[in-house]
Design a protein around this motif. Structure first.
Motif, PDB file in Angstrom:
ATOM      1  N   PRO A 495       0.836  -1.177  -0.078  1.00 20.56           N
ATOM      2  CA  PRO A 495      -0.099   0.116   0.011  1.00 20.56           C
ATOM      3  C   PRO A 495       0.807   1.527   0.172  1.00 20.56           C
ATOM      4  CG  PRO A 495       0.132  -1.139   1.896  1.00 20.56           C
ATOM      5  CD  PRO A 495       0.846  -1.661   0.820  1.00 20.56           C
ATOM      6  N   ASN A 496       0.423   2.642  -0.861  1.00 16.04           N
ATOM      7  CA  ASN A 496       1.471   3.261  -0.464  1.00 16.04           C
ATOM      8  C   ASN A 496       0.615   4.336   0.728  1.00 16.04           C
ATOM      9  OD1 ASN A 496      -1.333   4.655  -2.572  1.00 16.04           O
ATOM     10  ND2 ASN A 496      -0.389   4.582  -3.985  1.00 16.04           N
ATOM     11  N   ALA A 497       1.451   5.534   0.500  1.00 15.60           N
ATOM     12  CA  ALA A 497       0.158   6.719   1.333  1.00 15.60           C
ATOM     13  C   ALA A 497      -0.871   7.098   1.313  1.00 15.60           C
ATOM     14  CB  ALA A 497       0.995   8.087   0.661  1.00 15.60           C
ATOM     15  N   VAL A 498      -1.070   7.182  -0.068  1.00 16.68           N
ATOM     16  CA  VAL A 498      -3.007   7.628  -0.446  1.00 16.68           C
ATOM     17  C   VAL A 498      -3.928   7.098   0.179  1.00 16.68           C
ATOM     18  CG1 VAL A 498      -4.125   7.757  -2.536  1.00 16.68           C
ATOM     19  CG2 VAL A 498      -1.275   9.275  -2.828  1.00 16.68           C
ATOM     20  N   THR A 502      -6.498   8.122   2.797  1.00 14.13           N
ATOM     21  CA  THR A 502      -7.544   7.467   2.485  1.00 14.13           C
ATOM     22  C   THR A 502      -8.198   6.781   3.409  1.00 14.13           C
ATOM     23  OG1 THR A 502      -8.032   7.071  -0.284  1.00 14.13           O
ATOM     24  CG2 THR A 502      -9.646   6.114   0.541  1.00 14.13           C
ATOM     25  N   LEU A 503      -7.627   5.889   3.885  1.00 14.55           N
ATOM     26  CA  LEU A 503      -7.690   5.559   5.453  1.00 14.55           C
ATOM     27  C   LEU A 503      -8.147   6.304   6.341  1.00 14.55           C
ATOM     28  CD1 LEU A 503      -9.375   2.629   7.313  1.00 14.55           C
ATOM     29  CD2 LEU A 503      -7.248   2.640   7.827  1.00 14.55           C
ATOM     30  N   LEU A 504      -7.135   7.285   6.506  1.00 13.67           N
ATOM     31  CA  LEU A 504      -6.768   8.299   7.227  1.00 13.67           C
ATOM     32  C   LEU A 504      -8.183   9.430   7.947  1.00 13.67           C
ATOM     33  CD1 LEU A 504      -5.608   9.993   9.732  1.00 13.67           C
ATOM     34  CD2 LEU A 504      -4.209  10.964   7.999  1.00 13.67           C
ATOM     35  N   ALA A 505      -8.830   9.821   5.871  1.00 10.37           N
ATOM     36  CA  ALA A 505     -10.118  10.686   6.001  1.00 10.37           C
ATOM     37  C   ALA A 505     -11.107   9.804   6.447  1.00 10.37           C
ATOM     38  CB  ALA A 505      -9.916  10.874   4.724  1.00 10.37           C
ATOM     39  N   SER A 506     -11.201   9.117   6.141  1.00  8.82           N
ATOM     40  CA  SER A 506     -12.118   7.927   6.517  1.00  8.82           C
ATOM     41  C   SER A 506     -12.250   7.640   8.422  1.00  8.82           C
ATOM     42  CB  SER A 506     -12.669   6.459   6.208  1.00  8.82           C
ATOM     43  OG  SER A 506     -12.642   7.168   4.857  1.00  8.82           O
ATOM     44  N   CYS A 507     -11.175   7.585   8.852  1.00  9.37           N
ATOM     45  CA  CYS A 507     -11.280   7.693  10.530  1.00  9.37           C
ATOM     46  C   CYS A 507     -11.563   8.798  10.919  1.00  9.37           C
ATOM     47  CB  CYS A 507      -9.736   7.400  10.960  1.00  9.37           C
ATOM     48  SG  CYS A 507      -9.164   5.920  10.673  1.00  9.37           S
ATOM     49  N   LEU A 520      -1.951   7.258  10.487  1.00  8.27           N
ATOM     50  CA  LEU A 520      -0.662   8.705   9.758  1.00  8.27           C
ATOM     51  C   LEU A 520       0.539   8.288  10.493  1.00  8.27           C
ATOM     52  CD1 LEU A 520      -0.639  11.403   9.691  1.00  8.27           C
ATOM     53  CD2 LEU A 520       0.025  11.548  12.705  1.00  8.27           C
ATOM     54  N   LYS A 521       0.563   6.694  11.276  1.00  5.01           N
ATOM     55  CA  LYS A 521       2.089   6.014  11.582  1.00  5.01           C
ATOM     56  C   LYS A 521       2.621   5.810   9.600  1.00  5.01           C
ATOM     57  CE  LYS A 521       4.309   1.973  13.825  1.00  5.01           C
ATOM     58  NZ  LYS A 521       4.214   1.179  15.103  1.00  5.01           N
ATOM     59  N   ILE A 523       1.828   6.528   6.500  1.00  3.13           N
ATOM     60  CA  ILE A 523       2.200   7.226   6.312  1.00  3.13           C
ATOM     61  C   ILE A 523       3.428   7.959   6.390  1.00  3.13           C
ATOM     62  CG2 ILE A 523       1.403   9.986   5.436  1.00  3.13           C
ATOM     63  CD1 ILE A 523      -1.356   9.260   5.833  1.00  3.13           C
ATOM     64  N   ARG A 524       3.658   8.344   7.491  1.00  2.00           N
ATOM     65  CA  ARG A 524       5.350   8.760   8.442  1.00  2.00           C
ATOM     66  C   ARG A 524       6.334   7.717   7.495  1.00  2.00           C
ATOM     67  NH1 ARG A 524       4.399   9.978  12.838  1.00  2.00           N
ATOM     68  NH2 ARG A 524       4.111  12.506  13.530  1.00  2.00           N
ATOM     69  N   ASN A 525       6.261   6.379   7.432  1.00  2.00           N
ATOM     70  CA  ASN A 525       6.828   5.853   7.261  1.00  2.00           C
ATOM     71  C   ASN A 525       6.815   5.622   5.898  1.00  2.00           C
ATOM     72  OD1 ASN A 525       6.983   4.504   9.823  1.00  2.00           O
ATOM     73  ND2 ASN A 525       5.748   3.039   9.830  1.00  2.00           N
ATOM     74  N   LEU A 526       6.589   6.332   4.279  1.00  2.00           N
ATOM     75  CA  LEU A 526       6.010   5.700   3.303  1.00  2.00           C
ATOM     76  C   LEU A 526       6.560   7.505   2.953  1.00  2.00           C
ATOM     77  CD1 LEU A 526       2.834   3.699   2.421  1.00  2.00           C
ATOM     78  CD2 LEU A 526       5.191   3.044   2.487  1.00  2.00           C
ATOM     79  N   GLU A 527       6.400   8.361   3.212  1.00  2.00           N
ATOM     80  CA  GLU A 527       6.837   9.904   2.761  1.00  2.00           C
ATOM     81  C   GLU A 527       7.034  10.772   3.728  1.00  2.00           C
ATOM     82  OE1 GLU A 527       3.505   9.727  -0.437  1.00  2.00           O
ATOM     83  OE2 GLU A 527       2.438  11.484   0.681  1.00  2.00           O
ATOM     84  N   PRO A 528       7.054  11.718   3.970  1.00  2.00           N
ATOM     85  CA  PRO A 528       6.983  13.511   4.730  1.00  2.00           C
ATOM     86  C   PRO A 528       5.827  13.404   4.790  1.00  2.00           C
ATOM     87  CG  PRO A 528       8.887  13.271   3.507  1.00  2.00           C
ATOM     88  CD  PRO A 528       8.344  12.262   2.731  1.00  2.00           C
ATOM     89  N   LEU A 529       4.816  13.481   5.517  1.00  2.00           N
ATOM     90  CA  LEU A 529       3.732  13.830   6.077  1.00  2.00           C
ATOM     91  C   LEU A 529       3.461  15.459   5.681  1.00  2.00           C
ATOM     92  CD1 LEU A 529       3.066  12.884   9.810  1.00  2.00           C
ATOM     93  CD2 LEU A 529       2.230  11.831   7.907  1.00  2.00           C
ATOM     94  N   HIS A 530       2.771  15.980   5.139  1.00  2.00           N
ATOM     95  CA  HIS A 530       2.094  17.161   4.575  1.00  2.00           C
ATOM     96  C   HIS A 530       1.169  17.615   5.981  1.00  2.00           C
ATOM     97  CE1 HIS A 530      -1.771  16.300   2.230  1.00  2.00           C
ATOM     98  NE2 HIS A 530      -0.266  15.081   1.837  1.00  2.00           N
ATOM     99  N   SER A 531       0.497  18.307   5.620  1.00  2.00           N
ATOM    100  CA  SER A 531      -0.591  19.735   6.137  1.00  2.00           C
ATOM    101  C   SER A 531      -1.867  19.038   6.111  1.00  2.00           C
ATOM    102  CB  SER A 531      -0.468  21.551   6.214  1.00  2.00           C
ATOM    103  OG  SER A 531      -0.721  20.771   4.638  1.00  2.00           O
ATOM    104  N   GLY A 532      -1.654  18.584   5.435  1.00  2.00           N
ATOM    105  CA  GLY A 532      -3.765  17.268   5.175  1.00  2.00           C
ATOM    106  C   GLY A 532      -3.124  16.073   6.509  1.00  2.00           C
ATOM    107  N   ASP A 533      -2.690  15.832   6.503  1.00  2.00           N
ATOM    108  CA  ASP A 533      -2.301  14.647   7.469  1.00  2.00           C
ATOM    109  C   ASP A 533      -2.011  14.575   8.793  1.00  2.00           C
ATOM    110  OD1 ASP A 533      -1.593  13.005   4.606  1.00  2.00           O
ATOM    111  OD2 ASP A 533       0.589  13.103   5.450  1.00  2.00           O
TER     112      ASP A 533
END
Length: 700
Positions: A495-498, A502-507, A520-521, A523-533
């Motif tokens: 799975p990629n960050a997207v 998507t799951l984070l938005a549902s949460c 979120l954890k 996502i952080r392992n896959l790419e730098p977090l951005h403001s939306g996260d």
């Protein structure tokens, strides 16, 4: 009342008819030089029959050349009727007829004439092969071309330069570029036409890298090239992003005084635009003393591909002022720019222009209209264009299905999918993204699961990461967060960050802290977090009353220097696109807009709206938080729309980010209080607000 002045037809100098006082003993100059019209042809024909000169093979050949080739705008029927009456026409007569048929675009008939020549045991020469190979090339008749190639080798013409060039061109046009290259490599001598034929094959097949490498090889062996070669290599440089070679070619053009070559300079403009140097392309475009529709279209395309859609539309307006008629390429790019900006009025004008000029609605142009109406949230027009398209392909159906799904009409999208299957149009991977999105927006979990399985089982389509993302969205949107989490864990691809986002938005929607933190954890392992996260997790904490954790996440975001992407909302009024940023005062009518915004917000407050101050700016003081959310970009754009449009008119907004909760709640209330339909396209989907509710059912 406008006065219509009739335009007189242009004066033409009538061609003087041939007056034959005495038929010459050598009629060749008369036939080839002075015969200009069908009337002249008839007169000469009568004399040739009378004097029996038509029995002379060379004279017959000259007459056929005049009838089939020289008099270009006449049908070839006359030449065919003369040819059919000749006694045992020789190879020259056949060659003239094959050449004439090719010039008249009668390629199939040219191949048939060549076959007839072979059947009648007439000697075939290099000119016969050259002409019939051109016909095969135009027909993309690979099998016929291969048969001709066999005859070429059998009869010993395999080393004839222009026959070899014809073979390269034929194989290149038929997609067999490897064979074309083999013929090219085996040539003992190559002229510029040989190189250009291979360039043509590479460009037609989209083999841009090979085209660039071919030009480097050309320079290495010091081969001669011309303007045609340079157009091909500039086009290839644009596709592969080889700005260094493109700059070299541009320098060669200037050093050798070739800036007057319109095709060459246009190719350079296109190269700069596709290499991301749009301003360099514009500079070159502005220097052109003459610009045709191709040059204008190249520059408009450059702006469009660079995401500079406002400049693309501004240039299109300049094109209209210059009285240059747009073509299909122009229309497609302008519609694409209108779609990105949500410029419905301008795009509708383009559609009207297409109808007015009776431009053929090809699959490409029709699909561009579908994308435009889908991205502007105009589903009625979307369906109307689709129903009226004379031809549709799988992409047209997919755009319709995706467009309906993203506009909250999932059930209707699925009905069109069933109709697509009934019409025996085989869906592809893009179709299934639209279909799964439709299931997501319509809340059809079981249907979505069944279609996901059907992809590989019934259509042999291997699911891509996007399809897995759609399934996560289907499950998450329905509140099945545990199922969605297990689905991700069992995915056969990583799975990629997207996916996790998507799951984070549902949460956030379903207030699930545990899975939200895990998402979120990951996502952080896959790419730098951005403001939306960060904002999504902070929103989850806020929604369950964990305000300290929400503040902590926002503080962490601030400490890391991660800034929220500024929200930008655009609205089109009277063909002009206006952009608004939060608390922006750059508009000349800012004072009026802010006054209208304040009035609007107070009105909806009285109707029950309660500001959600958690969506205020991070740095806003507590006492300013309410004002901060009042001044979000979409609220300013809506206020501007209320000022500039008449009562009852729909307001259409495009936003670069997701709509925040406060703006969503406020817009629902505005639609009810002002009795307006408000259509907002955010980064994720469309929201159709009407009578106090939204088409997304409060999930986005």
């Amino acid at each position: 009342m406008a006065v219509i002045v009739p335009i007189s037809p242009p004066k033409t100098t009538p061609t003087k008819p041939i007056i034959i006082t005495q038929f010459p003993h050598n009629p060749k100059p008369l036939i080839l030089q002075k015969c200009k019209t069908i009337k002249d042809l008839n007169q000469i024909h009568a004399h040739l029959i009378k004097t029996q000169f038509l029995n002379n093979p060379s004279i017959a050949e000259n007459f056929l050349e005049s009838a089939a080739i020289t008099i270009r705008h006449q049908p070839i029927d006359y030449a065919i009727s003369v040819f059919n009456k000749l006694n045992e026409p020789n190879s020259s007569a056949y060659n003239v007829m094959i050449r004439g048929l090719v010039l008249k675009n009668l390629f199939h008939e040219a191949v048939v004439m060549f076959k007839k020549m072979k059947q009648n045991m007439v000697d075939v020469d290099e000119f016969s092969f050259s002409c019939v190979l051109k016909a095969c090339s135009k027909l993309r008749g690979l099998e016929e071309g291969k048969q001709v190639h066999c005859q070429v080798l059998k009869m010993g013409f395999g080393c004839c330069g222009f026959v070899e060039n014809g073979l390269i061109n034929m194989y290149g046009s038929c997609g067999e570029v490897g064979v074309a290259r083999k013929v090219f490599d085996e040539m003992s001598e190559r002229d510029v036409f040989s190189w250009n034929a291979l360039f043509s094959g590479y460009t037609k097949s989209g083999r841009w890298k090979e085209a660039v490498e071919l030009f480097y090889y050309m320079l290495e062996v010091d081969a001669e090239f011309d303007e045609v070669s340079l157009v091909s290599v500039l086009t290839a440089c644009g596709r592969v992003g080889d700005i260094e070679l493109g700059e070299w070619v541009r320098g060669f053009i200037e050093a050798n005084g070739l800036k007057g070559n319109l095709n060459l300079v246009t190719a350079a403009v296109d190269m700069y635009a596709k290499c991301g140097r749009v301003d360099m392309g514009r500079c070159l475009f502005d220097q052109m003393t003459r610009r045709d529709v191709v040059a204008w279209s190249a520059m408009i395309s450059g702006y469009n591909q660079a995401g500079r859609c406002k400049e693309a539309l501004a240039l299109f307006h300049d094109m209209q002022k210059a009285n240059v008629e747009p073509n299909e390429v122009t229309m497609v790019r302008v519609l694409s720019s209108c779609a990105e900006l949500g410029a419905l009025a301008t795009g509708k004008w383009v559609h009207f222009y297409i109808k007015k000029k009776k431009l053929p609605v090809t699959v490409t142009l029709g699909t561009a209209l579908l994308v435009f109406y889908a991205k502007c949230g105009s589903t009625e027009n979307l369906i109307e264009v689709f129903e009226n398209m004379p031809r549709k392909n799988v992409l047209s159906w997919s755009v319709l299905i995706q467009g309906l799904a993203s506009n909250g009409q999932g059930n209707k999208a699925l009905k069109y999918f069933d109709l697509m299957l009934a019409n025996r149009i085989k869906p592809n991977d893009i179709t299934f993204i639209g279909v799964l999105c439709a299931c997501s927006h319509a809340g059809l979990v079981d249907k979505g699961r069944a279609l996901f399985v059907s992809m590989s089982r019934d259509y042999n389509i291997e699911p891509r990461i996007e399809h897995y993302g759609c399934m996560v969205d289907i499950l998450g949107r329905a509140g099945l967060l545990e199922d969605a989490y297990r689905f991700i864990q069992n995915m056969p691809i990583k799975p990629n960050a997207v996916i996790w986002r998507t799951l984070l938005a549902s949460c956030k929607v379903h207030k699930n802290v545990t899975i939200g933190e895990e998402s979120l954890k990951q996502i952080r392992n896959l790419e730098p977090l951005h403001s939306g996260d960060y904002l999504l997790l902070a929103g989850i904490y806020s929604s369950v009353g964990r305000l300290e954790d929400a503040i902590r996440v926002r503080s962490e975001m601030k400490q890391l220097g991660i800034k929220k992407t500024p929200g930008c909302s655009s609205i089109e009024v009277n063909g002009v696109v206006y952009e608004f940023f939060s608390e922006d005062d750059s508009n000349p009518e800012s004072e009026k807009i802010y006054a209208e915004t304040e009035k609007m917000m107070q009105k909806i407050k009285l109707a029950g709206y309660v500001p959600n101050v958690s969506d205020a700016r991070l740095e806003a003081e507590e006492c300013d938080k309410e004002t901060s959310v009042f001044h979000h970009s979409e609220k300013l754009a809506i206020a501007f729309g209320l000022i500039k449009t008449s009562a009852g008119t729909s307001i259409r907004i495009s936003k670069n980010l997701r709509v925040c909760t406060d703006c969503h709640n406020a817009t629902k209330m505005i639609s009810k209080v002002y009795n307006r339909e408000i259509i907002v396209r955010d980064r994720i989907r469309f929201h159709h607000f009407k009578d106090g509710s939204c088409s997304c059912n409060d999930y986005w």
